[in-house]
Write a protein that holds these residues in place. Sequence first.
Motif: not given
Length: 317
Positions: A5, A113, A116, A120, A125, A128, A174, A178, A181-182
């Motif tokens: 990330g 996303w 966010h 990011l 991004r 994602l 954070h 993320v 969530q991915r």
Amino acid sequence: MRECGKLEAPAPGQTRPRKEGHPLNGDTPSLRQRWLGTRLAALRHDADLSLQEASQVAQRSTASLSRIENGVVALPPRDVRPLLDSYGVTDTDLRETLIAVAGEVESERRGWWVEHADDLSPSYRDLLRLEATSTRILTYENNLIPGLLQHGDYARAAVRATGHTHLSDSELDHLVSVRKQRQQILTRDQDPVSFHAVIHEAALHQHLGDPAVLTTQLQHLLSLAEHPTITVQILPLDAAAHPALTGAFTVLSTSHLEWVHIELMTSDVYLEEPAGVQPYRTAFNTLTQRALPPTKSAELIADRIDTANHTAPNTAK
């Protein structure tokens, strides 16, 4: 696919400027949006049309067409077909691909996303977005457990270990959030992605601080490997030489396109031309042949956990 990330933040005392009229959050056009613009520009050139001539034929302003080709703005799917008609494109497969990609670009505005987007990096991004719409992901990792298979504590330690020591605790939280969530693409109820990972055995021995972090991660890996859409193979230390000695990579297959993602220390590389993607597919096939079968791989992971438990320091008093 370490995908540790990458946070993007303005300099102290500054705010990130907004680009007025931009179709996607985060200021930077998506990878697919830029891909579509490049392909449309190539088709215009193939039709031997200047930008001015094409704008007349397609009944669009020159400025609008230029911004589309440069990937600055997205072309709605409904507008792709008449533009292709203007360029005399009759290849059915090509037309379907371009229209489908335009639809994917449009759907990128509604992904999770988006919230966010300001935090990011653009390349992260893009990853994602590609992951969320992939039907199959093939990944090889030679040093760490792939990001989509990482436990929270391991992910946190991995981010720190790979050079992100400047991150505050909240920024680190954070990134881990993320990451979580991915990972939902692996176990979602509707159409979970088919995920196949080949992991070098060295990753099973790579400690990231507290030994318990690695043990918990390996237990998490075993649990995920039981999912019907997740395949995990371990490449043993004594495996023969293979094309992926150059490093980790990931192949992401969407409905009409395939992409290769290569994560570098400070940036990312994406390949989408078939001539660039095919060597990585071939390399992955070789890796699956050199790696242990899934059942034997699970046994090796379990043995590694057992060894770690027996060699852990006894802290009892």
